[in-house]
Each structure stands twice: as C-alpha cells, then as structure tokens.
Write a protein that holds these residues in place. Structure first.
Motif, PDB file in Angstrom:
ATOM      1  N   ARG A  91     -24.908  42.566   8.318  1.00 55.79           N
ATOM      2  CA  ARG A  91     -26.191  42.647   9.006  1.00 55.79           C
ATOM      3  C   ARG A  91     -27.053  41.437   8.610  1.00 55.79           C
ATOM      4  O   ARG A  91     -27.602  40.733   9.459  1.00 55.79           O
ATOM      5  CB  ARG A  91     -26.887  43.951   8.611  1.00 55.79           C
ATOM      6  CG  ARG A  91     -28.053  44.329   9.451  1.00 55.79           C
ATOM      7  CD  ARG A  91     -28.619  45.654   8.970  1.00 55.79           C
ATOM      8  NE  ARG A  91     -29.685  45.423   8.011  1.00 55.79           N
ATOM      9  CZ  ARG A  91     -30.976  45.581   8.306  1.00 55.79           C
ATOM     10  NH1 ARG A  91     -31.325  45.980   9.507  1.00 55.79           N
ATOM     11  NH2 ARG A  91     -31.897  45.346   7.407  1.00 55.79           N
ATOM     12  N   THR A  92     -27.108  41.210   7.312  1.00 57.20           N
ATOM     13  CA  THR A  92     -27.894  40.079   6.814  1.00 57.20           C
ATOM     14  C   THR A  92     -27.351  38.755   7.351  1.00 57.20           C
ATOM     15  O   THR A  92     -28.097  37.910   7.832  1.00 57.20           O
ATOM     16  CB  THR A  92     -27.844  40.043   5.267  1.00 57.20           C
ATOM     17  OG1 THR A  92     -28.103  41.353   4.780  1.00 57.20           O
ATOM     18  CG2 THR A  92     -28.857  39.080   4.713  1.00 57.20           C
ATOM     19  N   ILE A  93     -26.034  38.598   7.261  1.00 60.76           N
ATOM     20  CA  ILE A  93     -25.405  37.357   7.718  1.00 60.76           C
ATOM     21  C   ILE A  93     -25.700  37.128   9.188  1.00 60.76           C
ATOM     22  O   ILE A  93     -26.015  36.023   9.620  1.00 60.76           O
ATOM     23  CB  ILE A  93     -23.873  37.407   7.480  1.00 60.76           C
ATOM     24  CG1 ILE A  93     -23.571  37.411   5.988  1.00 60.76           C
ATOM     25  CG2 ILE A  93     -23.169  36.247   8.156  1.00 60.76           C
ATOM     26  CD1 ILE A  93     -22.121  37.728   5.652  1.00 60.76           C
ATOM     27  N   LEU A  94     -25.624  38.229   9.947  1.00 58.10           N
ATOM     28  CA  LEU A  94     -25.840  38.118  11.387  1.00 58.10           C
ATOM     29  C   LEU A  94     -27.278  37.672  11.684  1.00 58.10           C
ATOM     30  O   LEU A  94     -27.501  36.787  12.516  1.00 58.10           O
ATOM     31  CB  LEU A  94     -25.566  39.476  12.042  1.00 58.10           C
ATOM     32  CG  LEU A  94     -25.138  39.453  13.500  1.00 58.10           C
ATOM     33  CD1 LEU A  94     -23.914  38.583  13.696  1.00 58.10           C
ATOM     34  CD2 LEU A  94     -24.869  40.864  13.992  1.00 58.10           C
ATOM     35  N   ILE A  95     -28.237  38.286  10.994  1.00 60.46           N
ATOM     36  CA  ILE A  95     -29.638  37.899  11.217  1.00 60.46           C
ATOM     37  C   ILE A  95     -29.841  36.439  10.838  1.00 60.46           C
ATOM     38  O   ILE A  95     -30.437  35.654  11.579  1.00 60.46           O
ATOM     39  CB  ILE A  95     -30.589  38.787  10.389  1.00 60.46           C
ATOM     40  CG1 ILE A  95     -30.475  40.248  10.831  1.00 60.46           C
ATOM     41  CG2 ILE A  95     -32.025  38.312  10.556  1.00 60.46           C
ATOM     42  CD1 ILE A  95     -31.249  41.206   9.951  1.00 60.46           C
ATOM     43  N   ALA A  96     -29.324  36.073   9.677  1.00 61.32           N
ATOM     44  CA  ALA A  96     -29.528  34.708   9.194  1.00 61.32           C
ATOM     45  C   ALA A  96     -28.844  33.696  10.106  1.00 61.32           C
ATOM     46  O   ALA A  96     -29.433  32.674  10.466  1.00 61.32           O
ATOM     47  CB  ALA A  96     -28.998  34.583   7.770  1.00 61.32           C
ATOM     48  N   ASP A  97     -27.610  34.002  10.512  1.00 64.38           N
ATOM     49  CA  ASP A  97     -26.905  33.076  11.402  1.00 64.38           C
ATOM     50  C   ASP A  97     -27.567  33.011  12.774  1.00 64.38           C
ATOM     51  O   ASP A  97     -27.577  31.972  13.414  1.00 64.38           O
ATOM     52  CB  ASP A  97     -25.433  33.478  11.542  1.00 64.38           C
ATOM     53  CG  ASP A  97     -24.579  32.869  10.425  1.00 64.38           C
ATOM     54  OD1 ASP A  97     -25.010  31.856   9.848  1.00 64.38           O
ATOM     55  OD2 ASP A  97     -23.510  33.405  10.133  1.00 64.38           O
ATOM     56  N   THR A  98     -28.089  34.137  13.228  1.00 62.45           N
ATOM     57  CA  THR A  98     -28.776  34.121  14.521  1.00 62.45           C
ATOM     58  C   THR A  98     -29.964  33.184  14.473  1.00 62.45           C
ATOM     59  O   THR A  98     -30.163  32.381  15.380  1.00 62.45           O
ATOM     60  CB  THR A  98     -29.245  35.531  14.919  1.00 62.45           C
ATOM     61  OG1 THR A  98     -28.135  36.412  14.875  1.00 62.45           O
ATOM     62  CG2 THR A  98     -29.840  35.533  16.305  1.00 62.45           C
ATOM     63  N   SER A  99     -30.753  33.274  13.383  1.00 61.59           N
ATOM     64  CA  SER A  99     -31.915  32.384  13.346  1.00 61.59           C
ATOM     65  C   SER A  99     -31.480  30.931  13.205  1.00 61.59           C
ATOM     66  O   SER A  99     -32.095  30.041  13.799  1.00 61.59           O
ATOM     67  CB  SER A  99     -32.896  32.792  12.250  1.00 61.59           C
ATOM     68  OG  SER A  99     -32.226  32.931  11.038  1.00 61.59           O
ATOM     69  N   ILE A 126     -30.504  29.953  16.685  1.00 66.32           N
ATOM     70  CA  ILE A 126     -31.685  29.703  17.521  1.00 66.32           C
ATOM     71  C   ILE A 126     -32.193  28.290  17.268  1.00 66.32           C
ATOM     72  O   ILE A 126     -32.492  27.529  18.187  1.00 66.32           O
ATOM     73  CB  ILE A 126     -32.802  30.728  17.215  1.00 66.32           C
ATOM     74  CG1 ILE A 126     -32.402  32.120  17.709  1.00 66.32           C
ATOM     75  CG2 ILE A 126     -34.123  30.308  17.854  1.00 66.32           C
ATOM     76  CD1 ILE A 126     -33.385  33.214  17.313  1.00 66.32           C
ATOM     77  N   GLY A 127     -32.248  27.940  15.993  1.00 63.46           N
ATOM     78  CA  GLY A 127     -32.697  26.598  15.640  1.00 63.46           C
ATOM     79  C   GLY A 127     -31.804  25.526  16.233  1.00 63.46           C
ATOM     80  O   GLY A 127     -32.280  24.581  16.863  1.00 63.46           O
ATOM     81  N   ASP A 155     -18.833  30.947  11.411  1.00 59.67           N
ATOM     82  CA  ASP A 155     -19.137  31.663  10.176  1.00 59.67           C
ATOM     83  C   ASP A 155     -19.082  33.171  10.407  1.00 59.67           C
ATOM     84  O   ASP A 155     -18.417  33.908   9.676  1.00 59.67           O
ATOM     85  CB  ASP A 155     -20.530  31.232   9.702  1.00 59.67           C
ATOM     86  CG  ASP A 155     -20.884  31.840   8.368  1.00 59.67           C
ATOM     87  OD1 ASP A 155     -19.964  32.060   7.564  1.00 59.67           O
ATOM     88  OD2 ASP A 155     -22.074  32.105   8.134  1.00 59.67           O
TER      89      ASP A 155
END
Lengths: 374, 492
Positions: B420-428, B431-432, B458
């Motif tokens: 979950r964390t990885i997904l949120i972090a990779d999503t942001s 986005i960048g 990743d």
C-alpha cells in the motif's frame, strides 16, 4: 527495551526515543537560518545560470597540452573578451570548458576552430552548444510551470489519499528543499543547468516518498489513537517517526550510494560534467530532503493537527493525567492496526469502553480555551 | 495460495528471461542518445502563430535533407511548436546543422529538358511519363479532356535526349533562382534541367485540393504575383526558347514536386487548377507544398549542440561505471543489513534490470527512443527508489514479527501494508514524472520518461517477484530459523 541495549539495537528494532516533535522550534530555526542565508545570497548575487537558461555558447575540448590561461588567451585572440574557462575531470579525461556570450557577427564555428588549434586536436573533438536567449526563457518558464503543476498534483493526491493537512505539511517540506538547494547553489555559485532542475525535481520525488512512508504510519497510528486517546497527537507522531527511523535512514543511505558514486566516480574522476551537474544537486537536495521529511514535515503536521478540537481534547486529558498515559501494548514495538479487520474490532471494543465521558471532557475543554485566551 | 505464488514468480522470471533473450536474438540493445555517442542536435522553432500544417511540412523537408546527409538513425520529432532534430554519429556536424536549418523556398521554374536518373541510360523511344500526367488548366475545363490532351502534348514535345547530350554544366544544388539548375523529382525517377526564374513561393496566395470528377489542386496567386506567373506561363505555352518543353516545374528545397504542362497562355489570378491522375494523397500533398511555399517558415535555431564522439564515449563509460559501482554499493549494504533478504534484493534487481533492458531496447528499436545521459541518470537514481521499496517491505516485516506474529503470517500482512505504501509513493513519483514528461522539453523529458518507467517496474517487481519469493522462503524452516532477517526474539 531495557536501557542496557545498545543504540544500534534500539535503532534496528525501532525502539529509539528521540524527541523529534517537542524540539520543533530548534529544527525550524535551523532550517530558517540556512534558508535565510540562501535567500540573502540569492538577493545579493543571484544564481549562476547556465547557457541553457541565459543563452550563449559553450565549448568543451580535451585539454591536451593547453592550459586554462593559454586557452583564455586563445579565445581572446579569437575575439571573446569575457569567456570563462575551467577544467573538468582528471588525468586523461581532463577537459577544458569554455563559456561565453557571442557578440554580433561572431561565428561560434570559427572560435571552435581556434579552440581546437590551441588544444592541438581535430575540430571534430570540440563539443559545442549554442542557445538563443529566447529559448532559455522558454525553458525556464516551462520548468517553472511544470514545477507548479507537479506540486499541485502531488498535493491533491496526498490530500485525496490521506488528508489535506498532510498535503500541506508535505508541500512545506518540498518548499523547504527547493529553497535550501537554490540557496546553496546561489551561495557557492554552482552553475544551474537543466540537469540541476531535473535533479531538484527528483529530490522532490524522494522527499515525497519519504514523507509518505512516515505519514502512512502516522495515519495508521492515528486511527488507533482516536480510540485509545492514550497520548497526544504529537507524541504519537514522535513515536511513529521513531518506529520508521531505521527505514528513513536506510532509504537515505541507499539513495545516497548511487549518487555518491555518480558524483565522485562519474564526475570528479572521469570528468563527465553532466553527471556532476546531476549528482551535485541530488546530493544537496537529498540531504535537505532527508532532513525535511523528519524535521519539517512531521512536526508541521503535528502542529497542524494539534489545533483540531479532537486532538486538543486528547492533549488536555493526557496533561491532566500527568503526561503519558500507559498504552495497552508497548507502543514502539507494536504496529497497531495490523489488519484492517483487526483494527476495526479493536476500535469498536475500546470505543464502547470510553464512551462515558465525552460530554464532561468537552465542557472542560471550552473552559480551558477561554482561560487561555485571557 | 502457494501455487499462485510460484505461478507469479515463474511468470515474471520467464518474462524477464524472454525479454533479454529476445533482445539478444534480435541483436538489439538500447539506442544511445547523441550525448552518449556523439553527434549533432538542434532545436528549431518557427515564429509565433505558424500554422501547424506548415510546421509538419517543414519537418518533411528537414527529413528529406537529413536522409540526403546519410545519417543512420536520425530523430526528427515535433515537440509542441518546436522541432527537435537529432543526428547521432553525424560527420561534419556544423555543416549538417547548417543544412538542416535552412529555409526552404518554393520556386516555379521552366523545364528546359527532362533527363533520366543519373547513371541510367535513357531509353531512346519512351517519353517521360511523370510529367505527362499533370497539367495546369483553367478551372472549368473538363478534367478528362485536359488530361488526355496533355498526354498527347507532352509525348510529342518531350524529346528524349541522346546520352551524349545529357552533359550539362548546370549545378545540382538549388541555391540561386537566377541560374540554371538540374534537380531530381521526388522519387528520383527523372531529373529536370530547369531555367532561371523570378516567380517564387511568395507569389502564391493559397492552394487547396478538391474532388471534381478527379482530384484537382486549385492554386490562387497574389495580385502582385500573377503578372510574373503569367509571363512564365506564356513562355511555356508558346514553347519559347526559355521553356521549350512547355512544362512548368514547381520546386521545393531542391526537388521537383510537380511539373505540369501549361495549357493556357494566361491565367486569372484565382482560376488556376492542376489536375491529371492525382490520388487524394498526392493532391493534398501538392496543395500543402504550395501553401507552405506561400509562407515558408523561417526556423530559428534555438539550441544547437554538437557532441564529439570521444566525449560521448567518455560520458557513457563514466555513467556505466558510476552506475555499476552505485548498484554494487546498494547491494552490498542490503546484504550486510538484511542478510538473506539482501539476496532477494539482488535477485529482484536482476529481474528489474532485465525488464528495464528489454523495454528500453524494444522502445529503441521500434519507437526510436534513445537513451540519453539524463535517462541513464534517471535509471541510476531509480535503483535507489527500488531499494527503498524493499526496505519499506522488510522493515514492515520486522515490525510484524516483533509484534508477535509468525514469519509466515508476517510476510502476508507485512507485504499487504508495505505494498500500500509503495503504491502510494510510486504513484506520487509517477505523477511527478508524467507532469515533467508532458510539460517540459529536452533532457528533462528523457529523464522523466525513465523515472516513470522505473516506478512502474518497481511496482511490478514488488508484486510479481518479491512478494511470492519472500512468501516461499518464509515457508522453509531452513530460512526461518536463526537469523532469517536478523530479527531476534521474534516468535517463529
């Protein structure tokens, strides 16, 4: 968790008790000083912008037998009065880099020929870049626009995924990183190139990544805290940060290793200037990013959240009971809400237990607020 | 559950191996950008308000010039309003950039003679058919008749020249409209000896293609331009010495685009049409060429760069070495810190690297995507990001085990939370990367592309590789006993 265990062991097991949040004034002041120096430098001497932003010409040539002074003389003879000449790389990879603004009627190709002659190499060996002023302006405005859109989108995403106060804290940390990096670049007159811009944007990505992992843990612990109310929001944030401290250190180290390799090996030893441009900004920014995700983002979040009625109430109760309320389980050792379902059960049971007093507590809270106002 | 795990694991490993094998078999490796192999690049920009079509036309012109230069893998792309031309490995870089940046001018030139392509013996009896199919007529005349008449006209007048008379002193580069020139047509099937002219593209007001029984191009001249055009057309109509063939060639950038026969002595300004066996595409292309000729784009050179081959090679070596050492340091750290799990990181990075290599090779071969120094940096940096994902997972795993869970259950729970964390972090991060890719130009784009690609990889590797592999390892007593991940005192 005994006192006899080593720092290393505590760190490894997430059992450290470092006061990140209570000392927020110190951290903010430290950053404030660094940023103030940077801004002062920015105002007084500005940035050393590369030709990509300002327009101009640059050449790069294997140094050969030519010295910096010799090369400066050679390009002066070719008609360039205010050229800057510097060496990059070492040993056989040593190169000379010449940068100048062309006057009307000067042909960069002729100057390239003079440079090649001075260095004693073929004209093919000279690398040349010519950038018009208007293009530089466009690059700058495009980068600025991209940066703003980037910040807005990421904030929106975090606000959507967590909440807007976390987005605000992240944004604050990102602004901190940008200001620190730009300040350092201005202070030491490092050249700003598109590679620098890329590097800064990467750092922002890192900073967000770091921040999100911490926030994710805070978010999780906050859900449990909403039920138990055994410690203030700030304490909970502080505990969360200690829990993920090793992870934060580890990610900073793993991120730093390739960049150090780029900086030391790629650019200083082998003389690839573009690598240096990347790695330097990455290095500065990463340091700033690691700092801001721990010392800026989380304290800022704690300060923001403590203003909420709910957490203020909790704080008052905790203070009334004389500091830390013993937690049902060892705080640092147990990640609460291990599972969404587990958490739900846990929450509902505790909620029933603590349902008795909310009214009384609320009245007292208002009373205290009035007192404080006077 | 266990079966599903191994399926995912086998799947991703197979994909990675297939990718690498495919790229070896097809002998494709990532295509290198010009900052890594030397070459020349230039960003050209038309003035504000230039029609989008005209920019496309300019790109076509540049493309044919670059083809003439003989560059192996040129990259000519439009980025918004600007045109990026990259010529990796090109010799004589400055000259190449000069040629690419010239403004193309459209000219009307009388055809003095039609020659077969260079080096080919002309067939004594046939006439050039290329010219015979097009004709300039006054609008209104029926197209069929026009085409038929022209065929007769040209076949009688376009006399084939014996080989010994082909020799001409006219230059083959169209620099000065006031001198004779020999130019090829688009597909190189004929060469034209062309007389001097004063009628240039600026005499054109506009042009359009329309279907009127057949595809026809309507040409409209300006009030100032029609006089000169009619003088020239009159000469051709009368087969004067300046235009013995009766053909009027339209040339753009050193090529004869079309050479229609003139069927009228004089033309009304807005009553000129060109017809004769056009397909829809041909007619539209011709009208586009004419419109472009009316307003040739002055492309301004914004960022011109030449990179010497030796600098490119040095940069590549520096990047590879720095990347290799950086990766080795990360792996070493992981091994020391996470022991056996460190080996999982190594295997995971190997899969990640194979996928990255295959995708970049494939994109290089099919899309012409070049790996620039910015891209290399992006990839090196993303090694750190990928390392982060493992750390997030492993640290979470430690938390779970410390919380009293067995390693087995910890792996499942730990991964769920960490993912979950990885997904949120990779999503942001994604986005960048996407924002940068869409909103910027030049090297920033290359960097953003590879950063975005690596965030996707990743997540993929975490889900398909790390999760099943750690899950399977956790079920083996050998690994769960002792210092599996260095978590002491965890209930196993």
């Amino acid at each position: 968790m005994s006192d006899s265990t080593s720092v290393w062991h505590k760190l490894y097991n997430g059992e450290t008790r470092i006061s990140f949040i209570p000392r927020w004034r110190l951290w903010f002041a430290l950053s404030g000083v660094v940023i103030a120096i940077g801004v002062a430098s920015l105002v007084s001497q500005g940035l050393n912008l590369g030709i990509e932003f300002e327009g101009g010409v640059s050449w790069q040539v294997p140094a050969g037998d030519a010295s910096v002074d010799g090369m400066r003389g050679a390009v002066e003879d070719a008609g360039l009065a205010d050229a800057t000449v510097q060496t990059v790389g070492t040993g056989s990879g040593e190169r000379l880099r010449i940068k100048a603004e062309l006057q009307e009627g000067q042909d960069p190709v002729e100057i390239a020929a003079a440079i090649a002659e001075e260095a004693g190499v073929d004209a093919d060996e000279v690398t040349q870049q010519t950038v018009s002023k208007s293009w530089g302006d466009q690059i700058t405005s495009k980068a600025q626009r991209a940066l703003i859109v980037f910040l807005v989108l990421v904030s929106l995403y975090i606000a959507f995924r967590f909440e807007w106060k976390m987005a605000l804290a992240t944004l604050l940390a990102l602004l901190h990183d940008i200001l620190v990096t730009v300040g350092v670049y201005s202070l030491f007159s490092f050249e700003v190139t598109p590679a620098t811009v890329i590097a800064i944007l990467t750092i922002l990505g890192y900073s967000i990544y770091d921040g999100i992992v911490v926030f994710d843990r805070i978010d999780e612990n906050a859900k449990a805290l909403a039920v138990t109310g055994d410690r203030t929001y700030s304490t909970m944030v502080n505990d969360s940060m200690n829990q993920v401290l090793m992870r934060t250190l580890n990610t900073s180290i793993t991120a730093l290793l390739p960049i150090l390799s780029l900086l030391v090996l790629g650019s200083l030893v082998l003389g690839a200037t573009t690598l240096q441009e990347f790695a330097l900004a990455l290095f500065i920014g990463l340091a700033s990013g690691a700092y801001s995700s721990i010392f800026i983002a989380s304290p800022a979040l704690a300060l923001l959240k403590e203003r909420e009625e709910r957490w203020r109430t909790v704080r008052q109760r905790v203070e009334r009971l004389g500091g830390r309320v013993p937690a049902p389980a060892p705080v640092a050792a147990a990640p609460v809400a291990r599972d969404a379902d587990d958490a739900e059960e846990e929450i509902s049971s505790i909620r029933q237990a603590s349902r008795e007093q909310p009214t009384a507590r609320a009245i007292q809270a208002r009373g205290r607020k009035k007192q404080r106002r006077r | 559950m266990r079966r599903r795990r191994s399926t995912a694991l086998i799947f991703i490993v197979l994909v990675a191996i297939t990718g690498v094998v495919l790229s070896i078999v097809t002998d494709s490796s990532p295509e290198l950008g010009l900052d890594l192999q030397g070459g020349a690049s230039v960003v050209l920009q038309p003035p504000d308000g230039t029609e989008s079509e005209s920019i496309d036309q300019a790109i076509e012109i540049i493309r044919s010039r670059v083809d003439a230069l003989g560059v192996a893998e040129p990259d000519i792309v439009r980025q918004g309003d600007t045109v990026l031309v990259e010529l990796p490995g090109v010799k004589d870089q400055q000259r190449a950039l000069d040629i690419v940046g010239q403004t193309a001018e459209l000219r009307f030139r009388p055809v003095l003679n039609v020659l077969p392509p260079e080096g080919e013996e002309p067939e004594p009896t046939t006439t050039t058919t290329t010219t015979s199919t097009t004709t300039t007529t006054v609008a209104g005349e029926t197209a069929t008749t026009a085409a038929e008449t022209t065929t007769t006209t040209t076949s009688t007048t376009t006399t084939t020249v014996p080989p010994d008379e082909i020799e001409t002193t006219a230059p083959e580069e169209d620099t000065d409209p006031a001198v004779e020139v020999v130019l090829p047509d688009k597909d190189g099937s004929s060469r034209y000896v062309l007389g001097p002219t004063t009628v240039l593209g600026n005499a054109i007001s506009t042009a359009s293609a329309a279907f009127q029984g057949e595809w026809t191009v309507h040409l409209e001249m300006t009030a100032d331009g029609i006089g000169g055009f009619n003088t020239l057309a009159g000469e051709c109509f009368n087969r004067a010495g300046t235009c013995p063939t009766g053909l009027l060639a339209i040339t753009l950038d050193g090529q004869v685009v079309s050479a229609p026969a003139i069927r009228e002595a004089t033309f009304e300004r807005d009553q000129i049409s060109i017809s004769g066996g056009f397909g829809e595409g041909e007619a539209k292309d011709l009208s586009l060429v004419l419109r472009y000729g009316a307003l040739p784009i002055q492309l301004e050179r914004q960022d011109a760069q030449t990179v010497s081959a030796s600098l490119g090679k040095d940069s590549l070596n520096a990047g590879l070495l720095a990347g290799a050492v950086g990766t080795a340091l990360v792996l070493l750290y992981m091994l020391v810190y996470y022991r056996l799990l460190g080996a999982v990181v190594i295997a995971g990075l190997a899969v990640w690297g194979s996928l990255m290599w295959s995708i970049v090779s494939w994109l290089g071969a099919t899309q012409g995507l070049a790996l620039s120094l910015a891209g290399v940096t992006g990839i090196i940096v993303s090694i750190g990001v990928t390392g982060d994902s493992y750390i997030v997972f492993f640290e979470r795993l430690k938390d779970e085990i410390r919380g009293g869970a067995t390693i087995r259950t910890s792996v499942d729970r730990g991964f769920r939370h960490a993912f979950r964390t990885i997904l949120i972090a990779d999503t942001s991060a994604f986005i960048g990367a996407a924002t940068l890719y869409l909103l910027t130009v030049g090297p920033v784009r290359g960097f953003a592309f590879f950063l975005g690609l690596s965030t996707i990889l990743d997540v993929t590797v975490a889900w398909f590789f790390t999760r099943p592999l750690v899950g399977i390892l956790a079920r083996r007593r050998k690994f769960t006993s002792g210092s599996f991940i260095g978590v002491r005192g965890g209930a196993v």
